[in-house]
Scaffold this active site. Structure first.
Site, mmCIF file in Angstrom:
data_model
loop_
_atom_site.group_PDB
_atom_site.id
_atom_site.type_symbol
_atom_site.label_atom_id
_atom_site.label_comp_id
_atom_site.label_asym_id
_atom_site.label_seq_id
_atom_site.Cartn_x
_atom_site.Cartn_y
_atom_site.Cartn_z
ATOM 1 C CD GLU A 304 -1.574 2.411 1.880
ATOM 2 O OE1 GLU A 304 -2.355 3.358 1.885
ATOM 3 O OE2 GLU A 304 -0.425 2.505 2.387
ATOM 4 C CG HIS A 431 4.511 7.286 6.536
ATOM 5 N ND1 HIS A 431 4.265 7.740 5.271
ATOM 6 C CD2 HIS A 431 3.573 6.332 6.772
ATOM 7 C CE1 HIS A 431 3.214 7.081 4.756
ATOM 8 N NE2 HIS A 431 2.785 6.231 5.667
HETATM 9 ZN ZN LIG Z 1 -1.610 3.348 5.848
#
Ligand SMILES: [Zn+2]
Ligand SMILES: *[C@@H]1O[C@H](CO)[C@@H](O)[C@H](O)[C@H]1NC(C)=O
Ligand SMILES: *[C@@H]1O[C@H](CO)[C@@H](O)[C@H](O)[C@H]1NC(C)=O
Ligand SMILES: *[C@@H]1O[C@H](CO)[C@@H](O)[C@H](O)[C@H]1NC(C)=O
Ligand SMILES: CC(=O)N[C@H]1CO[C@H](CO)[C@@H](O)[C@@H]1O
Length: 500
Positions: A304, A431
């Site tokens: 993803e 992230h």
């Molecule tokens: Zn995600």
């Protein structure tokens, strides 16, 4: 349960006995309800999966990025647990994907520049004069003979970065420095190669300020020699979606729910999207206590984080008949952000103006009903296409889902609704390496897993309110994604902020 002693009926009876055994194990007459499924969702069970994911990340230097041992371990873990229930037909949908990662360094005239890069640039090292392209390098004619063997300096803007580099490559440039057309640094993508305009070269990108100054001194007649070093790893990586469909339930009316199983390279991804991964896994492990009227299919998507690759691969490979059988898709990506909110995807488009296929409005309302009954204020999230529901929308499949927010900043109003701190991100570890167990809001994890349970149980019972409006036009559009996928021209859009 009794075994029949009749010899004549032995075969049939054994078959029946097996069915009855299955029936009691699987709750033959015990149809799932929102309430009963929610009651079986326990936080410690979900967190056990979260801890497993963290262990997986340790197999590959703290990441579960697709193509790593850590990510493979997560996919294997999910499949093994589901296979053990006997309740699902499970599948590893494996495929290769071209992965690019790189860094660049550039120095010239004794100055070390802050340098980024552009996806799909070539590896290489070159020391050569830096030469200006005319205009913005969007035409082959913008590159004179002086470019040959040298480093071309090209301004961003007017056309895609790949076109500029390809023209420079055709003119014989040994490297390209792209500079921003506004202040600040940037990175982008060249798009997949090969392309007809020419070959790519090693590439670096520098800020608008640095680029303007450098261009001005070259234009002023100064001879400048630069060194560009581009370190690049580009390879095909194999990885898998995990797909699990209940053996029971109407296989022409499939309720689908998904989360992505990969993380970014920077960290273990325990919230993004270990939270959706763990929550859905626990739901899938509790569902076997019940019977379902409509089939339920769970998906854990790979890759993803490099452009919704797994979910795009999946939807692109559905035949029109397979597409038609999927009644709806529910997405769970980042459901436990530590400073999060409770956001429902805007299926009816009344908040952000972009609605999903008919039925998406019903899904939004189903989640609203859950939050209302849980006495939690609901917020709304736009269909930005930043997560795996995007390819389903493109395939004409009604979609929805909940999330708790990513890099967005919490407002005062939201802090009043949900607590947490206004003025900072919903997930300050988004992230990053710090997206570990401590990054989970465990209350949100439980609440949203139950929200998923509510929606899955609701639709496993009835699909009233979810029309099946797809036709050949729409499904054909989805399969055209395949060529894009192979080309992977937009996979690294995340340099700005295109997905969760
Ligand atoms: Zn995600
Ligand atoms: C492991 O991760 C650390 C920190 O993120 C990094 O500095 C190091 O280069 C990585 N090692 C490998 C073998 O990838
Ligand atoms: C991960 O699994 C895929 C199959 O899905 C396999 O081809 C690949 O080699 C594995 N990668 C690693 C690093 O173990
Ligand atoms: C199929 O979809 C297109 C585009 O949404 C629509 O214009 C058309 O009327 C549909 N056809 C049928 C038979 O439903
Ligand atoms: C912020 C927000 O969208 N709140 C909504 C939550 O759901 C109720 C009931 O549907 C709405 O009235 C609110 O506006």
């Amino acid at each position: 349960m009794k075994l029949s002693l009749s010899v004549a009926l032995c075969l049939t009876s054994l078959a029946l006995a097996q069915e009855e055994a299955d029936a009691s194990r699987w709750g033959w007459n015990n149809y799932v309800s929102s309430k009963s499924l929610q009651k079986n969702i326990k936080l410690p069970n979900i967190l056990r999966h979260s801890h497993k994911l963290l262990e997986h990340s340790k197999l590959s230097n703290g990441t579960r990025a697709f193509g790593t041992k850590g990510h493979n371990a997560t996919a294997r873990y999910i499949k093994q647990l589901l296979d053990r229930t006997g309740y699902y037909n499970t599948e590893l949908q494996s495929f290769p994907f071209f992965a690019w990662s790189g860094t660049s360094k550039f120095s010239a005239d004794g100055k070390e520049y802050e340098t980024r890069t552009a996806t799909y640039g070539k590896a290489g090292e070159v020391t050569a004069p830096v030469v200006l392209a005319y205009a913005t390098g969007c035409l082959a004619a913008n590159f004179g003979p002086a470019i040959k063997g040298n480093i071309a300096l090209i301004k961003r803007g007017d056309c895609d970065l790949g076109l500029k580099v390809a023209h420079a490559g055709t003119a014989g440039a040994a490297g390209v420095i792209l500079y921003n057309n506004v202040p600040g640094s940037f990175s982008g993508t060249l798009g997949a190669s090969p392309r007809p305009e020419g070959p790519y070269t090693p590439v670096g990108s520098i800020s608008g300020e640095d680029g303007d100054a450098l261009a001005a001194s070259i234009a002023g007649g100064k001879a400048i020699v630069g060194t560009l070093i581009a370190n690049v790893v580009a390879e095909d990586r194999w990885s898998s979606n995990v797909i699990a469909t209940t053996k029971r339930g109407d296989q022409r009316n499939i309720v689908m729910a998904g989360a992505h199983s990969d993380s970014v390279p920077a960290g273990p991804g325990i919230n993004d999207d270990g939270s959706g991964t763990a929550g859905l896994l626990e739901l899938a492990l509790q569902l076997p206590k019940f019977q379902v009227r409509n089939a339920v299919r769970f998906a854990w998507w790979t890759a993803e984080e490099v452009g919704l690759v797994g979910s795009r691969y999946y939807t692109a490979h559905l035949t029109p008949a397979q597409n038609q059988k999927i009644a709806l898709y529910l997405n769970f990506d980042m459901i436990a952000s530590p400073n999060g909110g409770f956001f429902i995807l805007d299926g009816d488009g009344d908040t952000f103006g972009t609605s999903g296929p008919a039925g998406s409005d019903h899904i939004e309302q189903t989640f609203k009903d859950y939050f209302t009954s849980a006495k939690i204020q609901n917020g709304t999230a736009a269909f930005t296409g930043r997560s795996d529901y995007g390819p389903f929308l493109d395939a004409g499949i009604p979609a929805g889902g909940v999330n708790t927010g990513a890099e967005g900043i919490k407002t005062e109003q939201q802090a009043a609704w949900w607590g947490g701190k206004a003025g900072i991100a919903y997930d300050p570890c988004y992230h990053q390496a710090c997206d570990g167990i401590e990054n989970l809001d465990t209350n949100a994890l439980l609440v949203n897993t139950k929200a998923a349970g509510h929606a899955i149980a609701t639709y496993a019972n009835t699909l009233r309110g979810i029309p099946r409006t797809r036709n050949q036009t729409v499904t054909r559009r989805s399969s055209s994604l395949h060529s894009e996928l192979i080309g992977f021209d937009d996979g690294c859009k995340h340099d700005e902020d295109v997905k969760v």
